[in-house]
Design a protein around this motif. Structure first.
Motif, PDB file in Angstrom:
ATOM      1  N   VAL A 184      -5.340 -10.981  -3.795  1.00 54.54           N
ATOM      2  CA  VAL A 184      -5.001  -9.857  -4.675  1.00 54.54           C
ATOM      3  C   VAL A 184      -4.408  -8.741  -3.825  1.00 54.54           C
ATOM      4  O   VAL A 184      -4.698  -8.632  -2.640  1.00 54.54           O
ATOM      5  CB  VAL A 184      -6.204  -9.280  -5.458  1.00 54.54           C
ATOM      6  N   ASN A 185      -3.595  -7.933  -4.478  1.00 54.86           N
ATOM      7  CA  ASN A 185      -2.967  -6.811  -3.793  1.00 54.86           C
ATOM      8  C   ASN A 185      -2.904  -5.647  -4.759  1.00 54.86           C
ATOM      9  O   ASN A 185      -2.535  -5.814  -5.918  1.00 54.86           O
ATOM     10  CB  ASN A 185      -1.559  -7.243  -3.349  1.00 54.86           C
ATOM     11  N   TYR A 186      -3.271  -4.475  -4.274  1.00 60.36           N
ATOM     12  CA  TYR A 186      -3.247  -3.300  -5.141  1.00 60.36           C
ATOM     13  C   TYR A 186      -2.495  -2.172  -4.458  1.00 60.36           C
ATOM     14  O   TYR A 186      -2.791  -1.814  -3.321  1.00 60.36           O
ATOM     15  CB  TYR A 186      -4.685  -2.854  -5.449  1.00 60.36           C
ATOM     16  N   SER A 201      -0.325  -0.124   0.112  1.00 62.78           N
ATOM     17  CA  SER A 201      -1.102  -1.109  -0.645  1.00 62.78           C
ATOM     18  C   SER A 201      -2.263  -1.620   0.178  1.00 62.78           C
ATOM     19  O   SER A 201      -2.243  -1.596   1.405  1.00 62.78           O
ATOM     20  CB  SER A 201      -0.237  -2.315  -1.005  1.00 62.78           C
ATOM     21  N   VAL A 202      -3.239  -2.109  -0.578  1.00 62.69           N
ATOM     22  CA  VAL A 202      -4.404  -2.720   0.034  1.00 62.69           C
ATOM     23  C   VAL A 202      -4.487  -4.140  -0.504  1.00 62.69           C
ATOM     24  O   VAL A 202      -4.209  -4.370  -1.681  1.00 62.69           O
ATOM     25  CB  VAL A 202      -5.670  -1.930  -0.367  1.00 62.69           C
ATOM     26  N   VAL A 226      -1.294  -1.616   4.117  1.00 58.96           N
ATOM     27  CA  VAL A 226       0.083  -1.660   4.609  1.00 58.96           C
ATOM     28  C   VAL A 226       0.916  -0.592   3.916  1.00 58.96           C
ATOM     29  O   VAL A 226       0.622  -0.203   2.791  1.00 58.96           O
ATOM     30  CB  VAL A 226       0.672  -3.080   4.370  1.00 58.96           C
ATOM     31  N   ALA A 227       1.921  -0.105   4.629  1.00 58.94           N
ATOM     32  CA  ALA A 227       2.800   0.922   4.069  1.00 58.94           C
ATOM     33  C   ALA A 227       4.240   0.485   4.230  1.00 58.94           C
ATOM     34  O   ALA A 227       4.599  -0.147   5.236  1.00 58.94           O
ATOM     35  CB  ALA A 227       2.570   2.252   4.792  1.00 58.94           C
ATOM     36  N   THR A 228       5.052   0.785   3.255  1.00 63.79           N
ATOM     37  CA  THR A 228       6.478   0.436   3.301  1.00 63.79           C
ATOM     38  C   THR A 228       7.296   1.637   2.886  1.00 63.79           C
ATOM     39  O   THR A 228       6.979   2.306   1.906  1.00 63.79           O
ATOM     40  CB  THR A 228       6.770  -0.734   2.340  1.00 63.79           C
ATOM     41  N   LYS A 229       8.353   1.895   3.644  1.00 65.67           N
ATOM     42  CA  LYS A 229       9.221   3.036   3.317  1.00 65.67           C
ATOM     43  C   LYS A 229      10.663   2.563   3.270  1.00 65.67           C
ATOM     44  O   LYS A 229      11.130   1.851   4.172  1.00 65.67           O
ATOM     45  CB  LYS A 229       9.065   4.127   4.395  1.00 65.67           C
TER      46      LYS A 229
END
Lengths: 203, 721
Positions: free
Chosen positions: B123-125, B138-139, B156-159
């Motif tokens: 799962v990913n939130y 997201s976690v 994790v972070a995305t830009k």
């Protein structure tokens, strides 16, 4: 969703499940069969029209589909005329302004439209169009419209050309009308984002 | 260690009625144009080798469009990963993955398996949306239910830096902390459960080493995307004792190609030692072949037929009624709607209809209303439409003829006619009795068609397919009373492979599936007599007797209480069944059981539906099943369920408890033409004997709720279609 996309969908469906049994060809076969029919229909464009008889008729073109079809009046209800092509497709116009379509897919379900009297240079009014979106939910679009005289009118077409410029949350739409004698003689009107414009020419 | 015989059957069933809808008040207003699906690269992530949103082997913080369903297949080295993912909600996604590792016992000869198979759930939130300066964050949990061989947790972070470049950076625990660990912020790694697997290892989350990972993604063109990443997963087992895979470098590189907006292909250089390939297929439930439908246009309402010739007391004249019935039947036959009953008074006409073709229920009501407007004599002012299922009247829908005439071409006429329509309850007594002359019973329908059946996840037979011929027949004596049969004959395939008798400590109510497959050919899938009734306004009942499903036969009874205007329902089911012979013909084995459940159903809003069943299951165990499904108005449905009973996890066997996911895709979504056929698939990672429910056909809730207020109103925009 394009044919290619539909084929991809069928591939997935075929991969992850089997065929059902209610139709003789099974789910996968039915999908492919219907899609093949759809592709053939779309490619054929204007088929030889069934005999619709005499009576009021218009020529309807949808450039994005390569369509050029004759449509005949099926019913008249006050200022609304329903036109059909004899193959399950209908459009309805109120005094010449498109108010709904059926049988095209991505149909315009209903619309609040101006009357020919309103479509005069300098007038402003609101338009509302109702659609069904991909998830079968109601989709309503509202536009604020202004009528202008186009900068480069098409002189080859009979009638006074006016252009309706409508601004809504999703962008700008231009509809063209050629007026004469208080009526709309010819028009190029927006159906939906999927089809773009539909042209109605007198017969 | 995986048990040697695991089989999950995915069986294809046709459902003969449409069933989906979402609760949503129309008064909430229109949805703005943003619903249109996003093109690639516009804040929508791409998929990784694990079939979830990410880079190559690492996850990223972005999501797929709400409702997106994807099937992915990725291969490199000894690994094959096949994943199904679903964007459950705009921020929440879930994945189910089947991993195959080849050469498993080549070096370390401790297992009979040449190929090992894992099943993972992820799962990913998304906890933070991307803003002007902030990244999206997201976690996620990987492989959090199961034998935990690949468990990992991450943040994790995305830009997005401009329209082409995405940068991702994250921290991983568990498998994602194999290299470059920077500490143990929450203490040492606590082992997740071993045992039978299938349980959630809460205690181990975010414990142990943490290591960074990251990467970039560059959109070279509309179709081509380049990716590069640093991976913190060292594949300890496969690179260690088993010597299946060499990890020379933590850097992965790849190029991906978008084939239309539903398919992506990828080619990768992985860990300095392997070439990898991937293919992703994306289905967006909100992007069908056409919006709405391409069905032929409806009949215009036109001017009323005159009342002349019908005269006073016309409704008592049998010939007039017969003519009206004939006209309505003919008109509605084109739409696949059958008229099962007709009642006329001086000023109203009531029709009872059943839809055999249209899956949009508001369209069924609309077409029926138009047919009435066209054919009913001119003095009739009021129309009552009663939709039916299996002879049960479901609701009573009243519309005034003058409203139909007035609103046919009006703007926003869908809302306008809804405001004038009354949806009320109706009892069985109010519905009948009927003139014999009107009812066109008895009816006999049959189909004869090929079928396909797929079984997955059996390590000895990972993809097993059978094809054959199937005969379906139904004889309806009268409204609600029918005999139904299905007979299948296998023509070929590899599904009925090796017989593997059950090793379950519980009564083998489901775990002898291979025996049924091998010996049940031809098979009498079901042979039942069913009786449906509507004892009261809000009460529905069903009794089914006979060979109820492939493994059990007996008696099944059900009562459902549901109000037309409420989104919840309560049901009770009681079954007495005996296990059928393996040859799936007319014989029985010795095992019999009394099972039953009390069920609560609730439409949660926004298309989410919950169901809770409490009772006794086929193996005699007691417990509860919880299901959560997400439905779209167009018929798509994805859901998951889990059952916990008083069977100990060790007795249940591998998997520990019964769980699975299911989805339905309507045929009309793919073809653009109305139809009630759906593809229904259920995946169970493991089919054991605990928490097993009788698979009887025609349960009440799904057929009843479709023509009740919430379900019907959500589809209402297609009333005039």
């Amino acid at each position: 969703m394009t044919v290619k996309a539909s084929l991809a969908a069928v591939l997935i469906l075929a991969l992850i499940a089997g065929c059902s049994s209610k139709n003789t060809a099974g789910f996968g076969g039915t999908v492919l069969g219907t899609m093949a029919k759809g592709v053939i229909e779309a490619r054929r464009g204007a088929q030889p029209a069934p005999d619709l008889g005499a009576g009021p008729a218009i020529q309807v073109k949808i450039a994005s589909l390569g369509w050029d079809t004759r449509m005949v009046a099926l019913d008249r209800d006050g200022d609304v005329t329903i036109w059909h092509d004899g193959q399950g497709r209908q459009i309805a116009t109120r005094n010449g302004v498109l108010i709904w379509t059926r049988g095209l897919g991505f149909d315009l379900m209903s619309a609040k439209v101006p009357s020919p009297r309103d479509i005069r240079p300098g007038n402003q009014y609101q338009r509302v169009s109702v659609y069904v979106d991909g998830a079968d939910r109601r989709l309503e679009r509202r536009y604020d419209c202004t009528v202008e005289i186009p900068a480069e009118p098409d002189a080859s077409i009979r009638g006074q050309q006016v252009q309706e410029v409508c601004i809504g949350p999703s962008g700008r739409i231009r509809n063209d009308y050629w007026l004469g004698g208080g009526r709309i003689l010819r028009s190029k009107q927006w159906i939906s984002a999927h089809f773009g414009h539909l042209e109605i020419l007198p017969q | 260690m995986l048990n040697s015989w695991i089989a999950a059957m995915t069986a294809l069933k046709s459902v003969s009625r449409s069933s989906s809808a979402r609760f949503r008040r129309l008064g909430l207003g229109a949805i703005l144009g943003a619903v249109a699906g996003a093109a690639w690269g516009q804040d929508i992530g791409t998929l990784n080798l694990s079939g979830s949103t990410g880079l190559i082997d690492m996850p990223s913080a972005e999501s797929q469009p709400d409702g997106m369903f994807s099937v992915s297949s990725a291969h490199f080295g000894p690994f094959s990963r096949n994943t199904m993912s679903f964007q459950v909600a705009p921020r929440l996604s879930a994945s189910f993955r089947y991993v195959a590792v080849r050469g498993w016992n080549r070096v370390l000869m401790d297992s009979p398996l040449a190929t090992n198979y894992y099943r993972n759930f992820d799962v990913n939130y998304r906890i933070l949306d991307e803003g002007r300066y902030l990244p999206s964050v997201s976690v996620g949990l990987r492989d959090f239910i199961g034998t935990a061989g690949e468990s990992a947790e991450y943040i994790v972070a995305t830009k997005n830096l401009g329209p082409r470049l995405k940068v991702t950076a994250g921290l991983g625990w568990g498998r994602l902390a194999g290299q470059g660990a920077i500490g143990q912020p929450f203490g040492p790694r606590r082992r997740a459960t071993g045992g039978q697997g299938g349980t959630i290892g809460f205690g181990s989350w975010f414990t142990g080493d943490v290591a960074p990972f990251g990467g970039v993604e560059y959109k070279l063109s509309d179709k081509i995307t380049l990716k590069a990443e640093y991976s913190s997963d060292v594949y300890p087992v496969e690179t260690g004792a088993r010597q299946l895979f060499e990890r020379r470098s933590p850097y992965n590189f790849g190029v991906e190609y978008a084939l239309g907006d539903t398919t992506r292909l990828g080619l990768y250089s992985l860990y300095g030692s392997s070439i990898g390939i991937s293919a992703h297929f994306l289905l967006n439930p909100s992007r069908p072949r056409v919006n709405g439908t391409m069905d032929p246009a409806p009949v215009p309402i036109g001017p009323r037929p005159s009342a002349l010739g019908w005269g006073e007391g016309w409704e008592g004249n049998g010939a007039n009624k017969a003519q009206l019935l004939k006209d309505l039947r003919q008109q509605l036959a084109a739409d696949g709607i059958s008229v099962n009953g007709l009642r006329v008074t001086a000023s109203s006409v009531e029709v009872h209809v059943q839809s055999g073709g249209l899956d949009n229920r508001a369209q069924v009501i609309g077409r029926t209303a138009r047919a009435l407007a066209v054919h009913a004599p001119g003095n009739i002012e009021s129309f009552v439409i009663v939709p039916q299922s299996n002879g049960m009247p479901l609701s009573r829908i009243s519309i005034r003829r003058s409203d139909l005439e007035r609103l046919e071409h009006a703007p926003a006429n869908d809302l306008a006619i809804l405001a004038e329509t009354e949806i009320a309850a109706i009892s069985g007594a109010q519905a009948g009795p009927w003139d014999r002359a009107i009812l066109d019973y008895p009816r006999f329908t049959w189909t004869f068609a090929p079928y396909g059946k797929i079984s997955l996840f059996d390590p000895r037979n990972p993809v097993a397919i059978d094809v054959g011929l199937r005969l379906n027949a139904k004889y309806e004596f009268g409204p609600g009373l029918a005999v139904s049969a299905q007979l299948s004959k296998r023509l070929g395939g590899n599904l009925a492979g090796v017989l593997r008798p059950s090793d379950s400590v519980l009564p083998p109510v489901r775990s002898n599936g291979t025996s049924y497959n091998a010996l049940g050919d031809p098979s009498l899938d079901h042979l039942t007599l069913s009786w449906y009734a509507k004892p009261a306004e809000n009460l529905y009942s069903r009794v089914t007797v006979g060979y109820l499903e492939s493994m059990f036969g007996g008696v099944s009874g059900e009562v459902l209480w549901k109000r037309v205007d409420k989104p919840y329902a309560l049901g009770v089911e009681l079954n007495y069944v005996r296990q059928r012979d393996f040859n799936q013909l007319l014989g029985f084995q010795n095992y019999s059981v009394l099972t039953g459940h009390v069920s609560g159903y609730l439409a949660l809003g926004n298309g989410y539906h919950a169901q809770l069943d409490l009772g006794r299951y086929l193996a005699g165990d007691y417990g509860a099943t919880f299901s959560l499904d997400r439905e779209f108005e167009n018929g798509w449905r994805v859901g998951a369920f889990a059952t916990l009973t008083n069977v100990k996890f060790s007795d249940f066997g591998e998997g520990s408890f019964d769980k699975g996911i299911r989805f339905e895709i309507p045929l009309s979504w793919a073809t653009g033409r109305s139809g009630q056929q759906k593809m229904t698939t259920m995946f169970r990672p493991v089919q054991r004997d605990g928490g097993a429910r009788l698979d009887v056909q025609g349960r009440l809730y799904e057929q009843v709720r479709g023509y009740h207020e919430q379900s019907l109103e959500k589809q209402w925009t297609r009333f005039w279609r």
